[in-house]
Design an enzyme around this catalytic site. Structure first.
Site, short mmCIF file in Angstrom:
data_model
loop_
_atom_site.label_atom_id
_atom_site.label_comp_id
_atom_site.label_asym_id
_atom_site.label_seq_id
_atom_site.Cartn_x
_atom_site.Cartn_y
_atom_site.Cartn_z
N ILE A 101 37.52 17.45 54.72
CA ILE A 101 37.26 17.44 53.28
C ILE A 101 36.44 18.67 52.92
O ILE A 101 35.31 18.86 53.39
CB ILE A 101 36.53 16.15 52.84
CG1 ILE A 101 37.47 14.95 52.99
CG2 ILE A 101 36.05 16.25 51.39
CD1 ILE A 101 38.66 14.94 52.07
N HIS A 137 45.42 48.41 60.97
CA HIS A 137 44.03 48.77 61.31
C HIS A 137 43.83 48.98 62.82
O HIS A 137 42.73 49.33 63.24
CB HIS A 137 43.06 47.69 60.82
CG HIS A 137 42.68 47.84 59.37
ND1 HIS A 137 43.50 47.48 58.34
CD2 HIS A 137 41.55 48.34 58.80
CE1 HIS A 137 42.91 47.72 57.19
NE2 HIS A 137 41.73 48.26 57.43
N GLY A 184 42.84 48.42 66.55
CA GLY A 184 41.78 47.62 67.18
C GLY A 184 40.72 47.18 66.18
O GLY A 184 40.16 46.09 66.30
N ARG A 192 42.82 57.15 57.97
CA ARG A 192 42.83 57.09 59.44
C ARG A 192 43.89 58.05 60.00
O ARG A 192 45.07 57.97 59.64
CB ARG A 192 43.14 55.65 59.88
CG ARG A 192 43.34 55.48 61.35
CD ARG A 192 42.06 55.57 62.12
NE ARG A 192 42.28 55.35 63.55
CZ ARG A 192 41.37 55.60 64.48
NH1 ARG A 192 40.17 56.06 64.14
NH2 ARG A 192 41.63 55.38 65.74
N ASN A 217 53.39 24.00 54.41
CA ASN A 217 54.64 24.67 54.00
C ASN A 217 55.85 23.76 54.21
O ASN A 217 56.78 23.75 53.41
CB ASN A 217 54.83 25.97 54.80
CG ASN A 217 54.02 27.12 54.20
OD1 ASN A 217 53.12 26.89 53.40
ND2 ASN A 217 54.34 28.35 54.59
N GLN A 259 48.98 21.57 39.69
CA GLN A 259 47.90 22.48 39.27
C GLN A 259 47.11 22.96 40.49
O GLN A 259 46.78 24.15 40.60
CB GLN A 259 46.98 21.77 38.29
CG GLN A 259 45.83 22.64 37.83
CD GLN A 259 44.97 21.93 36.79
OE1 GLN A 259 45.48 21.26 35.90
NE2 GLN A 259 43.68 22.10 36.90
N GLU A 260 46.83 22.05 41.42
CA GLU A 260 46.08 22.44 42.62
C GLU A 260 46.90 23.45 43.42
O GLU A 260 46.38 24.45 43.92
CB GLU A 260 45.77 21.22 43.48
CG GLU A 260 44.85 21.57 44.66
CD GLU A 260 44.78 20.52 45.75
OE1 GLU A 260 45.62 19.60 45.77
OE2 GLU A 260 43.88 20.64 46.60
N GLN A 271 47.51 44.86 61.86
CA GLN A 271 48.22 45.78 62.77
C GLN A 271 47.95 47.24 62.38
O GLN A 271 47.71 48.09 63.24
CB GLN A 271 49.72 45.46 62.72
CG GLN A 271 50.53 46.13 63.80
CD GLN A 271 50.23 45.54 65.19
OE1 GLN A 271 49.69 44.45 65.31
NE2 GLN A 271 50.57 46.29 66.23
C1 LIG Z 1 39.99 23.70 56.09
C2 LIG Z 1 40.69 22.49 55.56
C3 LIG Z 1 40.26 21.93 54.35
C4 LIG Z 1 40.89 20.78 53.84
N1 LIG Z 1 40.41 20.22 52.68
C5 LIG Z 1 40.94 19.03 52.26
C6 LIG Z 1 40.39 18.34 51.13
O1 LIG Z 1 39.43 18.81 50.50
N2 LIG Z 1 40.94 17.16 50.75
C7 LIG Z 1 41.98 16.61 51.41
O2 LIG Z 1 42.43 15.53 51.04
N3 LIG Z 1 42.52 17.24 52.50
C8 LIG Z 1 42.02 18.42 52.93
N4 LIG Z 1 42.56 19.03 54.05
C9 LIG Z 1 43.63 18.33 54.76
C10 LIG Z 1 44.97 19.04 54.66
O3 LIG Z 1 45.53 18.89 53.39
C11 LIG Z 1 45.85 18.48 55.79
O4 LIG Z 1 45.31 18.95 57.02
C12 LIG Z 1 47.30 18.90 55.65
O5 LIG Z 1 47.87 18.31 54.51
C13 LIG Z 1 48.13 18.53 56.86
O6 LIG Z 1 47.94 17.21 57.22
P1 LIG Z 1 47.58 16.86 58.74
O7 LIG Z 1 46.45 17.73 59.15
O8 LIG Z 1 47.40 15.39 58.81
O9 LIG Z 1 48.83 17.33 59.55
P2 LIG Z 1 50.09 16.43 59.99
O10 LIG Z 1 50.55 15.62 58.82
O11 LIG Z 1 49.76 15.76 61.27
O12 LIG Z 1 51.18 17.56 60.23
C14 LIG Z 1 51.30 18.24 61.47
C15 LIG Z 1 52.54 19.14 61.40
O13 LIG Z 1 53.71 18.34 61.19
C16 LIG Z 1 54.38 18.78 60.03
N5 LIG Z 1 54.94 17.63 59.32
C17 LIG Z 1 54.31 16.49 58.95
N6 LIG Z 1 55.14 15.71 58.24
C18 LIG Z 1 56.33 16.37 58.16
C19 LIG Z 1 57.59 16.10 57.57
N7 LIG Z 1 57.79 14.97 56.88
N8 LIG Z 1 58.57 17.01 57.70
C20 LIG Z 1 58.37 18.17 58.37
N9 LIG Z 1 57.20 18.49 58.96
C21 LIG Z 1 56.20 17.61 58.86
C22 LIG Z 1 53.32 19.45 59.17
O14 LIG Z 1 53.90 20.35 58.24
C23 LIG Z 1 52.49 20.14 60.23
O15 LIG Z 1 53.09 21.36 60.59
C24 LIG Z 1 41.97 20.19 54.56
C25 LIG Z 1 42.40 20.78 55.75
C26 LIG Z 1 41.77 21.89 56.27
C27 LIG Z 1 42.26 22.47 57.57
#
Ligand SMILES: Cc1cc2nc3c(=O)[nH]c(=O)nc-3n(C[C@H](O)[C@H](O)[C@H](O)COP(=O)(O)OP(=O)(O)OC[C@H]3O[C@@H](n4cnc5c(N)ncnc54)[C@H](O)[C@@H]3O)c2cc1C
Length: 238
Positions: free
Chosen positions: A16, A197, A199, A127, A225, A100-101, A195
Site C-alpha cells: 500500500i 550512459h 557505465g 560525451r 500490463n 482516472q487513476e 545504455q
Molecule cells: C510499489 C507498489 C505500490 C503499490 N501500491 C498499491 C496501493 O497503494 N494500493 C493497492 O491496492 N495496491 C498497490 N499495489 C499493488 C499492485 O497493484 C499489485 O502488486 C498489482 O496489481 C499486481 O498484483 P499482484 O502483486 O498480486 O500480482 P499477481 O496478481 O500475483 O500477478 C503476478 C503476475 O501474473 C500476471 N497475471 C495475473 N493475473 C493474470 C491474468 N488474469 N492474465 C494474465 N496474467 C495475469 C500478472 O500480470 C503478473 O505478471 C502496489 C504495488 C507495488 C509494487
C-alpha cells in the site's frame, strides 16, 4: 461481519503506497461474500482504531522516497458511519475511478521518461568516445530518433485521453491502453537511456539509473500490463 451498528473487519493488504505514514485508509471489504463484486463495501479505517496496524516499510527496488507498507486488520470495529457510499457499492465506486487513476499513471509514465530522454540527448552530445560525441554515431543517433518518436507518439495518445477525461468521455478500455502502452514505452526508453550512459548509467548518483529503477514498477502497479491487455482483449469480444 456486521455486529449491531458496527462492522468487524479482519484481513490484510500487502503493498500500500503511503501505507506506513497514512492516518486514514479506505478498505475495500467483503461485506457479503455471497454476492461477489456486489458484496464489497468501502470502509474508512482511522489510525488508532484498535486492531488496525501499519506494518513495516517494505524494502523496494526503486522509489525509496515513497513508502509502501502492509496493513493489518484484526477485529477492527468500524462504525457504520465510516462506510463510504452505500453498502455493496464499493466495487462499482472503485471501477468508476480506476480509469482516472490509470490515466494519472500514464501521464507520469510519459513525462518521467521524456525528461530523462531529453537529459540523455544532452549527455550524448557531450560525451565523447573515439574522438566524437556518442550521439553523432549513427547507431545512437537513430536510437535517439526512435526514442523521441516513441515518446511523442505515446504523449499524443495520452493527451487525447486527458481531453476525453476532461469531457467525461474516457472509457476504461482507452485508459487501459494509455496505461500499458505508456508504461511499456517508459520502460524501453529508460533502458535505452541507461545504455547510452554506459557505465555511468548504472551508478545510483546518475538520475538515469534512479529513473530506470523507479520506472520498473509502472508495468505492475495500478493493474499490470497483462491485466490491461485482458481488459482490452475482452472489449474486442475475445
Ligand atoms: C510499489 C507498489 C505500490 C503499490 N501500491 C498499491 C496501493 O497503494 N494500493 C493497492 O491496492 N495496491 C498497490 N499495489 C499493488 C499492485 O497493484 C499489485 O502488486 C498489482 O496489481 C499486481 O498484483 P499482484 O502483486 O498480486 O500480482 P499477481 O496478481 O500475483 O500477478 C503476478 C503476475 O501474473 C500476471 N497475471 C495475473 N493475473 C493474470 C491474468 N488474469 N492474465 C494474465 N496474467 C495475469 C500478472 O500480470 C503478473 O505478471 C502496489 C504495488 C507495488 C509494487
Amino acid at each position: 461481519m456486521r455486529d449491531g451498528d458496527d462492522w468487524i473487519l479482519n484481513g490484510a493488504k500487502t503493498f500500500i503506497t503511503n501505507g506506513y505514514n497514512c492516518d486514514l485508509v479506505v478498505v475495500a471489504a467483503r461485506t457479503d461474500p455471497s454476492k461477489g463484486a456486489k458484496g464489497i463495501s468501502l470502509l474508512v479505517v482511522e489510525r488508532g482504531m484498535e486492531g488496525f496496524e501499519n506494518g513495516r516499510k517494505l524494502d523496494k527496488v526503486g522509489q525509496p522516497e515513497a513508502d509502501t507498507a502492509e496493513l493489518f486488520f484484526e477485529n477492527v470495529r468500524v462504525p457504520q458511519a465510516n462506510m463510504l457510499g452505500e453498502e455493496g457499492m464499493g466495487f462499482i465506486s472503485m471501477m468508476k475511478l480506476l480509469p482516472q487513476e490509470r490515466l494519472g499513471s500514464a501521464v507520469n509514465n510519459v513525462h518521467h521518461a521524456k525528461q530523462i530522454l531529453l537529459e540523455t540527448i544532452e549527455y550524448a552530445k557531450e560525451r565523447k568516445a573515439f574522438g566524437k560525441a556518442i550521439g553523432t554515431m549513427q547507431y545512437n543517433k537513430f536510437l535517439l530518433a526512435e526514442l523521441v518518436t516513441k515518446i511523442e507518439v505515446a504523449e499524443a495518445y495520452v493527451d487525447q485521453a486527458v481531453e476525453a477525461h476532461a469531457d467525461g468521455e474516457l472509457t476504461a478500455v482507452d485508459a487501459a491502453k494509455a496505461k500499458w502502452w505508456s508504461a511499456q514505452s517508459q520502460s524501453e526508453v529508460l533502458d535505452a537511456c541507461v545504455q547510452i550512459h554506459g557505465g555511468y548509467g548504472f551508478m545510483n548518483e546518475y538520475r538515469v539509473a534512479r529513473a530506470w529503477k523507479d520506472a520498473r514498477v509502472t508495468k505492475i502497479w495500478a493493474g499490470t500490463n497483462e491485466i490491461m491487455k485482458e481488459l482490452i482483449g475482452r472489449d474486442l469480444g475475445l
